[in-house]
Design a protein around this motif. Structure first.
Motif, PDB file in Angstrom:
ATOM      1  N   ARG A  34       0.765  -1.166   0.282  1.00 45.44           N
ATOM      2  CA  ARG A  34      -0.022   0.052   0.069  1.00 45.44           C
ATOM      3  C   ARG A  34       0.827   1.355   0.246  1.00 45.44           C
ATOM      4  O   ARG A  34       0.530   2.311  -0.540  1.00 45.44           O
ATOM      5  CB  ARG A  34      -0.961  -0.203   1.255  1.00 45.44           C
ATOM      6  CG  ARG A  34      -2.200  -0.808   1.039  1.00 45.44           C
ATOM      7  CD  ARG A  34      -3.014  -0.903   2.340  1.00 45.44           C
ATOM      8  NE  ARG A  34      -4.300  -1.717   1.904  1.00 45.44           N
ATOM      9  CZ  ARG A  34      -5.062  -2.088   2.800  1.00 45.44           C
ATOM     10  NH1 ARG A  34      -4.759  -1.698   4.140  1.00 45.44           N
ATOM     11  NH2 ARG A  34      -6.275  -2.655   2.550  1.00 45.44           N
ATOM     12  N   LEU A  35       2.137   1.219   0.637  1.00 48.05           N
ATOM     13  CA  LEU A  35       2.750   2.414   0.792  1.00 48.05           C
ATOM     14  C   LEU A  35       3.590   2.578  -0.677  1.00 48.05           C
ATOM     15  O   LEU A  35       3.493   3.608  -1.135  1.00 48.05           O
ATOM     16  CB  LEU A  35       3.926   2.223   1.867  1.00 48.05           C
ATOM     17  CG  LEU A  35       3.536   2.543   3.327  1.00 48.05           C
ATOM     18  CD1 LEU A  35       4.513   2.135   4.421  1.00 48.05           C
ATOM     19  CD2 LEU A  35       2.857   3.723   3.751  1.00 48.05           C
ATOM     20  N   ASN A  36       3.908   1.517  -1.126  1.00 46.67           N
ATOM     21  CA  ASN A  36       4.559   1.682  -2.427  1.00 46.67           C
ATOM     22  C   ASN A  36       3.970   2.053  -3.597  1.00 46.67           C
ATOM     23  O   ASN A  36       4.034   2.868  -4.544  1.00 46.67           O
ATOM     24  CB  ASN A  36       5.340   0.342  -2.719  1.00 46.67           C
ATOM     25  CG  ASN A  36       6.560   0.014  -1.917  1.00 46.67           C
ATOM     26  OD1 ASN A  36       7.058   0.922  -1.210  1.00 46.67           O
ATOM     27  ND2 ASN A  36       6.772  -1.296  -1.616  1.00 46.67           N
ATOM     28  N   ALA A  37       2.286   1.693  -3.417  1.00 40.46           N
ATOM     29  CA  ALA A  37       1.418   2.149  -4.446  1.00 40.46           C
ATOM     30  C   ALA A  37       1.217   3.621  -4.359  1.00 40.46           C
ATOM     31  O   ALA A  37       0.597   4.327  -5.228  1.00 40.46           O
ATOM     32  CB  ALA A  37       0.138   1.176  -4.408  1.00 40.46           C
ATOM     33  N   ARG A  38       1.503   4.465  -3.481  1.00 43.00           N
ATOM     34  CA  ARG A  38       1.322   5.782  -3.272  1.00 43.00           C
ATOM     35  C   ARG A  38       1.893   6.376  -4.328  1.00 43.00           C
ATOM     36  O   ARG A  38       3.197   6.123  -4.650  1.00 43.00           O
ATOM     37  CB  ARG A  38       1.690   6.472  -1.976  1.00 43.00           C
ATOM     38  CG  ARG A  38       0.757   5.502  -0.947  1.00 43.00           C
ATOM     39  CD  ARG A  38       1.121   5.825   0.576  1.00 43.00           C
ATOM     40  NE  ARG A  38       0.613   7.022   0.853  1.00 43.00           N
ATOM     41  CZ  ARG A  38       1.322   8.271   1.240  1.00 43.00           C
ATOM     42  NH1 ARG A  38       2.614   8.200   1.291  1.00 43.00           N
ATOM     43  NH2 ARG A  38       0.775   9.426   1.465  1.00 43.00           N
ATOM     44  N   SER A  39       1.310   7.670  -4.900  1.00 48.49           N
ATOM     45  CA  SER A  39       2.112   8.257  -6.003  1.00 48.49           C
ATOM     46  C   SER A  39       3.314   8.769  -5.575  1.00 48.49           C
ATOM     47  O   SER A  39       3.469   9.304  -4.526  1.00 48.49           O
ATOM     48  CB  SER A  39       0.938   9.243  -6.583  1.00 48.49           C
ATOM     49  OG  SER A  39       0.736  10.276  -5.786  1.00 48.49           O
ATOM     50  N   LEU A  40       4.019   9.090  -6.504  1.00 42.66           N
ATOM     51  CA  LEU A  40       5.409   9.954  -6.329  1.00 42.66           C
ATOM     52  C   LEU A  40       5.163  11.326  -5.612  1.00 42.66           C
ATOM     53  O   LEU A  40       5.910  11.777  -4.807  1.00 42.66           O
ATOM     54  CB  LEU A  40       6.284  10.127  -7.609  1.00 42.66           C
ATOM     55  CG  LEU A  40       7.546  10.702  -7.420  1.00 42.66           C
ATOM     56  CD1 LEU A  40       8.435  10.002  -6.547  1.00 42.66           C
ATOM     57  CD2 LEU A  40       8.133  10.880  -8.968  1.00 42.66           C
ATOM     58  N   PRO A  41       4.383  12.229  -6.099  1.00 42.80           N
ATOM     59  CA  PRO A  41       4.008  13.463  -5.648  1.00 42.80           C
ATOM     60  C   PRO A  41       3.764  13.273  -3.918  1.00 42.80           C
ATOM     61  O   PRO A  41       4.484  14.045  -3.180  1.00 42.80           O
ATOM     62  CB  PRO A  41       2.883  13.957  -6.397  1.00 42.80           C
ATOM     63  CG  PRO A  41       2.769  13.487  -7.574  1.00 42.80           C
ATOM     64  CD  PRO A  41       3.407  11.901  -7.521  1.00 42.80           C
ATOM     65  N   LEU A  42       2.871  12.246  -3.678  1.00 41.35           N
ATOM     66  CA  LEU A  42       2.456  12.185  -2.305  1.00 41.35           C
ATOM     67  C   LEU A  42       3.850  11.751  -1.446  1.00 41.35           C
ATOM     68  O   LEU A  42       3.980  12.213  -0.075  1.00 41.35           O
ATOM     69  CB  LEU A  42       1.473  11.028  -2.111  1.00 41.35           C
ATOM     70  CG  LEU A  42      -0.075  11.488  -2.376  1.00 41.35           C
ATOM     71  CD1 LEU A  42      -0.927  10.236  -2.250  1.00 41.35           C
ATOM     72  CD2 LEU A  42      -0.299  12.464  -1.907  1.00 41.35           C
ATOM     73  N   ARG A  43       4.782  10.683  -1.956  1.00 43.99           N
ATOM     74  CA  ARG A  43       5.706  10.452  -1.395  1.00 43.99           C
ATOM     75  C   ARG A  43       6.867  11.475  -1.006  1.00 43.99           C
ATOM     76  O   ARG A  43       7.439  11.657  -0.195  1.00 43.99           O
ATOM     77  CB  ARG A  43       6.435   9.083  -2.040  1.00 43.99           C
ATOM     78  CG  ARG A  43       5.597   7.735  -1.763  1.00 43.99           C
ATOM     79  CD  ARG A  43       6.275   6.640  -2.456  1.00 43.99           C
ATOM     80  NE  ARG A  43       6.189   6.834  -4.091  1.00 43.99           N
ATOM     81  CZ  ARG A  43       6.675   6.085  -4.727  1.00 43.99           C
ATOM     82  NH1 ARG A  43       7.789   5.500  -4.176  1.00 43.99           N
ATOM     83  NH2 ARG A  43       6.509   6.102  -6.108  1.00 43.99           N
ATOM     84  N   LEU A  44       6.797  12.165  -2.146  1.00 38.84           N
ATOM     85  CA  LEU A  44       7.625  13.686  -2.072  1.00 38.84           C
ATOM     86  C   LEU A  44       7.335  14.409  -1.035  1.00 38.84           C
ATOM     87  O   LEU A  44       8.188  14.947  -0.193  1.00 38.84           O
ATOM     88  CB  LEU A  44       7.760  14.404  -3.362  1.00 38.84           C
ATOM     89  CG  LEU A  44       8.820  13.435  -4.332  1.00 38.84           C
ATOM     90  CD1 LEU A  44       8.555  14.311  -5.736  1.00 38.84           C
ATOM     91  CD2 LEU A  44      10.079  13.393  -4.146  1.00 38.84           C
TER      92      LEU A  44
END
Length: 477
Positions: free
Chosen positions: A455-465
């Motif tokens: 679930r964490l890895n599926a989060r979008s790049l903008p959210l992770r940034l």
């Protein structure tokens, strides 16, 4: 010529640079977190004017030193009065695996456990406020209330009326409100009118311009009510948000009714804070009110704050988790643990223990919530299980270890609570109480969603940034 600085401007510029460099040296010498020292130093050197003003407002070292001097003087002058049930040695019926943990708490706090206590959980303002108001109405000797937030609303009105009525019948009624929390979270201040009705009111380090007193970071986060032989503590402020009614801004929380000798320790804690807020020592009365109960909980207060050079709560929690042999359950609204706590949690899970962390799905401080996402992968890979419980926002702070040890109180698992705020927690050695807390946490997790690496890895790049950007500032959140 138009670009030439006026001599006065030049002098001011040089002065600000000198002061900024001096403040940077002060930060390097006094800050315990290297990231904090580096951040302040960079701000002061590259933005000397703005950095200096921010350091005076938010850098706690100067006020921390004043707090250390006064609180140590107050504590040193406080007579020690043995309490019923207090034991100079670890009680014999503490399980062998808890003896080292009891010793750790004794070494860190300098306080013995006291026995014969009964600690009762009260859920939300729906249960806690009626019990607290009943205790105020029943009091005949003293009513001491300390709160970080005392926000306008029907709950505050009920408390103000009960406090005023108690004062009118001759009870010693005192209210201590944080100078920042009591103003920032409510434009109207119901507690400010209590002095006209016979209640003694004090603010903990109120903000003021003249003379300047802008120690925004030095706050009392403690929540405490002592009414004769009964006391209440936990994480709950005085606010309508804690009375669940289906509104958008509802806040879940838990308060604890305390009976037994621990009540007098809570009374002493209030008077210590009161003496600091008023700038003069407050004599501690001999306990002439019965504090006996039929409870079986062994308890100890843990007072922590910038008046100490030690990280008492951080070390105690890390020690409890590191020494665990079976299970660790944590519930907290703000999860930005220190490096020591992160290491303890990962190590406990890697040793095969059942380690569970329950966090709110939605947070009233979204930037703290976003920053916590950056920490989760490391925990999940180690075997820590993490749940997000659904709204309303859960403000509860609980720690339960190995079927016997619990910790309750006001402290969150973030740098602000563990390094800056004045916090009040309580250790409870009692298997029955431990099981009540674990049941509450598991019920909350059962309503929520377990976080996974997928679930964490599926989060979008903008959210992770975004999460990573917030995490960079986690020492200051």
């Amino acid at each position: 010529m138009g670009d030439t600085l006026h001599p006065v401007q030049l002098v001011l510029l040089v002065l600000f640079h000198l002061l900024a460099w001096g403040a940077a040296g002060h930060a390097v010498l006094t800050k315990r977190d290297p990231r904090s020292a580096l951040g302040w130093s960079a701000a002061l050197i590259f933005l000397p004017v703005v950095g200096l003003l921010l350091y005076l407002a938010f850098g706690i070292s100067r006020t921390q030193s004043a707090a250390q001097r006064m609180l140590r003087r107050l504590a040193a002058g406080e007579p020690y009065i043995p309490l019923s049930g207090e034991s100079p040695q670890p009680p014999e019926h503490i399980p062998a695996q808890a003896v080292l943990l009891e010793r750790l708490g004794r070494r860190l706090t300098g306080q013995e456990l006291c026995g014969g206590n009964r600690i009762e959980p009260l859920r939300n303002g729906n249960e806690a406020y009626p019990a607290m108001l009943h205790a105020i109405h029943a009091a005949r000797r003293h009513v001491y209330l300390s709160s970080y937030i005392f926000a306008h609303g029907s709950s505050a009105e009920a408390f103000c009326e009960a406090l005023a009525l108690a004062a009118a019948r001759g009870v010693d009624v005192r209210v201590l409100v944080d100078g920042f929390g009591g103003r920032f979270y409510s434009l109207r201040r119901p507690w400010a009118h209590l002095a006209a009705r016979g209640v003694r009111v004090a603010q903990f380090l109120p903000l003021q311009l003249l003379p300047p007193k802008l120690c925004i970071n030095l706050r009392t986060h403690r929540k405490l009510l002592v009414c004769d032989g009964v006391a209440f503590t936990g994480g709950m402020n005085i606010s309508d948000h804690h009375v669940l009614s289906g509104r958008k801004g509802d806040v879940q929380d838990m308060q604890f009714r305390c009976l037994g000798p621990i009540v007098f320790q809570l009374l002493r804690a209030f008077l210590l804070d009161w003496g600091f807020a008023c700038g003069r020592p407050e004599p501690v009365p001999v306990p002439d009110i019965p504090t006996e109960s039929d409870g079986e909980s062994l308890c100890r207060l843990v007072l922590d704050g910038p008046d100490s050079d030690d990280d008492t709560l951080n070390d105690l929690m890390a020690g409890a988790i590191s020494g665990a042999t079976r299970s660790v359950h944590i519930m907290t609204p703000y999860f930005l643990p220190s490096h020591e706590l992160m290491t303890s949690l990962r190590s406990a899970a890697q040793r095969g223990l059942d380690v569970r962390v329950i966090l709110p799905e939605r947070n009233n401080l979204p930037y703290v919530h976003w920053a916590s996402f950056r920490l989760l992968p490391s925990l999940l890979r180690a075997g820590v299980r993490v749940w997000h419980q659904p709204p309303p926002f859960a403000h509860t702070k609980l720690l339960a270890v190995d079927g016997y040890y619990s910790q309750i109180g006001s402290a969150n698992l973030d740098a602000r609570s563990l390094r800056l705020n004045f916090e009040l927690n309580m250790e409870v050695f009692d298997p029955r109480f431990h099981d009540l807390l674990v049941q509450h946490m598991r019920e909350a997790a059962g309503r929520g969603r377990e976080m996974t690496l997928a679930r964490l890895n599926a989060r979008s790049l903008p959210l992770r940034l975004r999460d990573a950007a917030c995490w960079l500032f986690s020492p200051y959140l």
